[in-house]
Design a protein around this motif. Structure first.
Motif, PDB file in Angstrom:
ATOM      1  N   THR A   3       1.182  42.486  16.505  1.00 15.53           N
ATOM      2  CA  THR A   3       1.277  43.920  16.350  1.00 15.53           C
ATOM      3  C   THR A   3       1.826  44.207  14.965  1.00 15.53           C
ATOM      4  OG1 THR A   3       1.691  44.233  18.688  1.00 15.53           O
ATOM      5  CG2 THR A   3       2.294  46.043  17.229  1.00 15.53           C
ATOM      6  N   ASP A 110      10.805  47.221  18.626  1.00 15.04           N
ATOM      7  CA  ASP A 110       9.834  48.123  19.247  1.00 15.04           C
ATOM      8  C   ASP A 110       8.412  47.603  19.154  1.00 15.04           C
ATOM      9  OD1 ASP A 110      11.786  50.005  19.989  1.00 15.04           O
ATOM     10  OD2 ASP A 110      11.770  50.880  17.984  1.00 15.04           O
ATOM     11  N   PRO A 113       6.093  43.905  23.120  1.00 16.18           N
ATOM     12  CA  PRO A 113       5.745  44.538  24.399  1.00 16.18           C
ATOM     13  C   PRO A 113       6.791  44.253  25.467  1.00 16.18           C
ATOM     14  CG  PRO A 113       4.404  42.590  24.036  1.00 16.18           C
ATOM     15  CD  PRO A 113       5.151  42.824  22.754  1.00 16.18           C
ATOM     16  N   GLU A 114       6.758  45.034  26.521  1.00 23.81           N
ATOM     17  CA  GLU A 114       7.667  44.796  27.641  1.00 23.81           C
ATOM     18  C   GLU A 114       7.430  43.409  28.214  1.00 23.81           C
ATOM     19  OE1 GLU A 114       7.418  47.832  30.566  1.00 23.81           O
ATOM     20  OE2 GLU A 114       7.899  49.472  29.175  1.00 23.81           O
ATOM     21  N   ARG A 145      14.292  43.035  27.459  1.00 23.73           N
ATOM     22  CA  ARG A 145      13.172  42.101  27.484  1.00 23.73           C
ATOM     23  C   ARG A 145      13.574  40.726  28.013  1.00 23.73           C
ATOM     24  NH1 ARG A 145      12.327  46.101  24.068  1.00 23.73           N
ATOM     25  NH2 ARG A 145      10.201  46.780  23.579  1.00 23.73           N
TER      26      ARG A 145
END
Length: 235
Positions: A3, A110, A113-114, A145
């Protein structure tokens, strides 16, 4: 999976700095390799053969390589806000064998991901984040997390700047760097950066912050002057 996120304000590493980072950090932090050796063995005592480990501030991949050596079956994820760091880490982890690929994310917490990792590490990371909201956001996001009962390893500069003991530890550290370096100008730059870009927490503030995000300190497993390494439990 990657990401892409912009690099936030704070410490920045371009390609030139990244190429020298691994040797530089070993010279700057007394006991750097011991910190990483012990962190790997602490995780080995806490985790089963199959576990998921999230590495905050994964840098050039130092921890990821060490942890894959401990257990080829561990699933490893890492994130770092510096694109140049992630590029080097991606090259290094591409050579690793194991039962699952290493996931890397470019960005801050951020960008991740979860997940419900079994463990997370933040070694020499969070003291670069100011304690005016972003520090709590980082720790809250990291703790969320990790599954309840999981573990977190952290290390950072700790103490209160106006405290006499903290000042003495910094003086000893400066003397040590002066003694081993042939570049006094670089030592001066390093300690100016420690004064301007690193935000140590007092013991009381650190304990309160950890409690507020659901982390319970269990063991101080490493110490080098004002730098401390801790094992915490997600409660």
């Amino acid at each position: 999976m990657t990401t892409t996120q912009p690099t936030p304000p704070g410490v920045h590493y371009d390609t030139r700095h990244v190429s020298a980072y691994d040797s530089k950090i070993r010279g700057l932090i007394p006991g750097y390799d011991v910190l990483h050796e012990l962190s790997a063995q602490v995780l080995a005592t806490q985790l089963p053969a199959y576990a998921h480990v999230l590495v905050a501030g994964c840098g050039t991949g130092e921890e990821l390589l060490r942890y894959r050596g401990v257990s080829p079956a561990w699933r490893l994820s890492g994130f770092d806000p510096a694109g140049a760091m992630i590029s080097v880490a991606r090259e290094r982890v591409a050579t690793l064998s194991g039962e699952s690929p290493v996931e890397l994310f470019h960005g801050d917490i951020d960008a991740v991901p979860e997940m419900q990792a079994d463990a997370a590490t933040a070694l020499l990371v969070s003291h670069f984040i100011a304690d005016n909201g972003p520090r709590a956001h980082f720790w809250q996001g990291l703790a969320q997390r990790v599954r309840p009962g999981g573990c977190v390893l952290m290390s950072e500069l700790m103490g209160q700047r106006d405290d006499a003991d903290f000042q003495l530890q910094m003086q000893v550290w400066r003397k040590q760097q002066d003694a081993v370096s042939d570049r006094p100008d670089r030592v001066e730059q390093d300690f100016a950066r420690l004064a301007d870009s690193v935000y140590p927490l007092s013991e009381g503030r650190w304990y309160a912050l950890m409690e507020s995000v659901g982390l319970r300190p269990r063991l101080c497993f490493w110490r080098s002057l004002a730098l401390q390494g801790w094992l915490l439990e997600r409660i």
